[in-house]
Design an enzyme around this catalytic site. Structure first.
Site, PDB file in Angstrom:
ATOM      1  CD  GLN A 138      -2.982   2.526   7.026  1.00  0.00           C
ATOM      2  OE1 GLN A 138      -3.537   2.930   8.054  1.00  0.00           O
ATOM      3  NE2 GLN A 138      -3.625   2.457   5.875  1.00  0.00           N
ATOM      4  CG  ASN A 149      -2.058  11.647   3.383  1.00  0.00           C
ATOM      5  OD1 ASN A 149      -1.571  10.782   2.662  1.00  0.00           O
ATOM      6  ND2 ASN A 149      -1.701  11.790   4.635  1.00  0.00           N
ATOM      7  CE  LYS A 150      -4.981   5.651   4.663  1.00  0.00           C
ATOM      8  NZ  LYS A 150      -5.966   4.838   3.889  1.00  0.00           N
ATOM      9  CG  ASP A 184      -2.754   8.208  -0.757  1.00  0.00           C
ATOM     10  OD1 ASP A 184      -2.727   8.766   0.360  1.00  0.00           O
ATOM     11  OD2 ASP A 184      -2.364   7.046  -0.948  1.00  0.00           O
ATOM     12  NE  ARG A 230       0.178   1.195   3.460  1.00  0.00           N
ATOM     13  CZ  ARG A 230       1.116   2.069   3.693  1.00  0.00           C
ATOM     14  NH1 ARG A 230       2.383   1.709   3.723  1.00  0.00           N
ATOM     15  NH2 ARG A 230       0.845   3.337   3.906  1.00  0.00           N
ATOM     16  N   GLY A 231       0.295   2.408  -0.042  1.00  0.00           N
ATOM     17  CA  GLY A 231       1.100   3.628  -0.184  1.00  0.00           C
ATOM     18  C   GLY A 231       1.203   3.949  -1.666  1.00  0.00           C
ATOM     19  CB  ALA A 232       0.434   7.049  -3.541  1.00  0.00           C
TER      20      ALA A 232
HETATM   21  O1  MRU Z   1      -4.439   3.339   2.312  1.00  0.00           O
HETATM   22  P1  MRU Z   1      -2.931   3.402   2.219  1.00  0.00           P
HETATM   23  O2  MRU Z   1      -2.226   2.781   3.376  1.00  0.00           O
HETATM   24  O3  MRU Z   1      -2.425   2.935   0.879  1.00  0.00           O
HETATM   25  O4  MRU Z   1      -2.671   4.972   2.271  1.00  0.00           O
HETATM   26  C1  MRU Z   1      -1.394   5.522   2.212  1.00  0.00           C
HETATM   27  C2  MRU Z   1      -1.428   6.876   2.745  1.00  0.00           C
HETATM   28  O5  MRU Z   1      -2.441   7.545   2.747  1.00  0.00           O
HETATM   29  C3  MRU Z   1      -0.217   7.395   3.328  1.00  0.00           C
HETATM   30  O6  MRU Z   1      -0.551   8.278   4.340  1.00  0.00           O
HETATM   31  C4  MRU Z   1       0.726   8.126   2.459  1.00  0.00           C
HETATM   32  O7  MRU Z   1       0.851   9.406   2.902  1.00  0.00           O
HETATM   33  C5  MRU Z   1       0.512   8.299   1.051  1.00  0.00           C
HETATM   34  S1  MRU Z   1       1.684   7.341   0.215  1.00  0.00           S
HETATM   35  C6  MRU Z   1       3.267   7.981   0.551  1.00  0.00           C
END
Ligand code: MRU
Length: 365
Positions: free
Chosen positions: A203, A254-255, A244, A53-55
């Site tokens: 996370q 973002n999250k 993201d 996961r993570g963009a």
């Molecule tokens: O749902 P996820 O775990 O894939 O989300 C990732 C995020 O939102 C992270 O906070 C992150 O900032 C983005 S990817 C570097």
């Protein structure tokens, strides 16, 4: 970055030269397990199930997914099918679309017989570019940390708040929000990180705390609701989060929970930075209101998984049976609440003109 003193990336090509390895993030922090993918479906399922996961890592995974698809069948139809399957795995992180379009642009003009090698090469270069980009984000973000350190008493740490995991696990290496932190640590600059636990999937508590710990970075895990209190009491010098997707006007997706931290930071005069690699900018979207927000399973809210005192991994229910659940995965922080965007080309104002002039080649894609 390091795991038990050994260097790892989050994704790699296996020694056989064609299958792909990755760290299974669903098992952290309790177990370090490596997955091996031999098909595009494996890569798609890894994104869907959040094994990865993570963009930026989602983008690199999709690129390798296309390479695996080409190895099985390098026809036009298989290329189109790989795009269709992989683009549907998760909706919010734009790096997925960016990486798939890069793969299409590279492979479509080629004869099918030339596509396998080219696909592996482009997937590898997408991964390498991510590492190089994050290193540069680290360099620019480090200057911000150094400027704050210069205002502090000698040895007093710079306190940085981060949300979710925008660490090396969310990228191929270095991380986005964590790259400046790791570079500060490598230069023996005193830093301390407030790690939001980041419900519902935790996370922050499971991944950011794990990776900072393995790199020896002082940190403290806090419930998501604590950041405002810490900011009121001058216990946060700056916030750095990942993203993201960033819209053309600088709005940041973002999250879930990031927006509340940005509001608290604004109210308390705490600088709020967003670290992003350029593939995370979506110039096709004018503002954040048009970013699709993933809604995820109710079970992520109703249940928690952890390790029991006798070492078993167990999942328990924490919400009454029958209570309805809402589980939005992301939120949008308006550009006006963002102090600066830390990119590989410097720290930018969160404004359309600044983004467009720093990345003119992306505006025409
Ligand atoms: O749902 P996820 O775990 O894939 O989300 C990732 C995020 O939102 C992270 O906070 C992150 O900032 C983005 S990817 C570097």
């Amino acid at each position: 970055m390091k795991v038990d003193g050994r260097h790892f990336r989050s994704i790699w090509l296996e020694p056989d030269g064609w299958s792909v390895g990755a760290i299974d993030q669903r098992r952290l922090p309790h177990e370090f397990v490596v997955a091996r993918w031999t098909s595009a479906d494996d890569a798609g399922e890894a994104i869907r199930s959040m094994l990865v996961r993570g963009a930026p890592l989602i983008g690199a995974t999709a690129a390798y997914g296309v390479a695996l698809a080409m190895r099985a069948d390098s026809s036009d139809a298989a290329l189109a099918q790989a795009y269709k399957m992989l683009i549907a795995t998760r909706p919010t992180a734009i790096n997925l679309k960016w990486a798939l379009e890069e793969m299409q642009r590279t492979l479509r003009p080629l004869a099918p017989s030339a596509r396998i090698e080219a696909a592996y090469q482009r997937a590898a270069s997408i991964a390498e570019e991510d590492v190089a980009i994050n290193h540069e984000i680290g360099r620019h973000g480090l200057a911000l940390i150094e400027a704050i350190a210069a205002t502090k008493k000698p040895g007093e740490p710079v306190n940085i708040l981060t949300h979710c995991n925008a660490g090396w696990l969310a990228t191929v290496d270095w991380g986005t929000a964590t790259a400046p932190i790791y570079q500060a640590q490598d230069r023996s600059l005193a830093v301390h990180v407030w790690v939001d636990e980041t419900r519902p999937r935790n996370q922050g508590a499971s991944l950011t705390a794990w990776e900072l710990g393995h790199h020896g970075v002082p940190h403290t895990v806090i419930p998501d609701n604590t950041g405002g209190h810490l900011m009121q009491h001058r216990m946060v010098d700056l916030a750095i989060v990942g993203t993201d997707r960033v819209a053309a006007n600088g709005d940041v997706c973002n999250k879930i929970g990031t927006y509340l931290k940005a509001l608290a930071a604004h109210d308390n005069g705490v600088p709020f930075y967003v670290a992003l690699p350029s593939p995370t900018i979506d110039f096709s979207i004018d503002d954040g209101a048009r970013i699709p927000i993933e809604q995820r399973a109710a079970s992520e809210v109703t249940h928690l998984t952890g390790r029991t005192a006798d070492g078993r991994i167990e999942t328990v229910r924490v919400v009454p049976e029958g209570s309805p659940i809402a589980n939005y995965g992301f939120d949008v922080t308006p550009a006006r609440l963002v102090t600066g965007l830390i990119t590989e080309r410097g720290v930018l104002k969160p404004e359309r003109a600044a983004l467009a002039s720093a990345f003119p080649e992306r505006t025409s894609q």
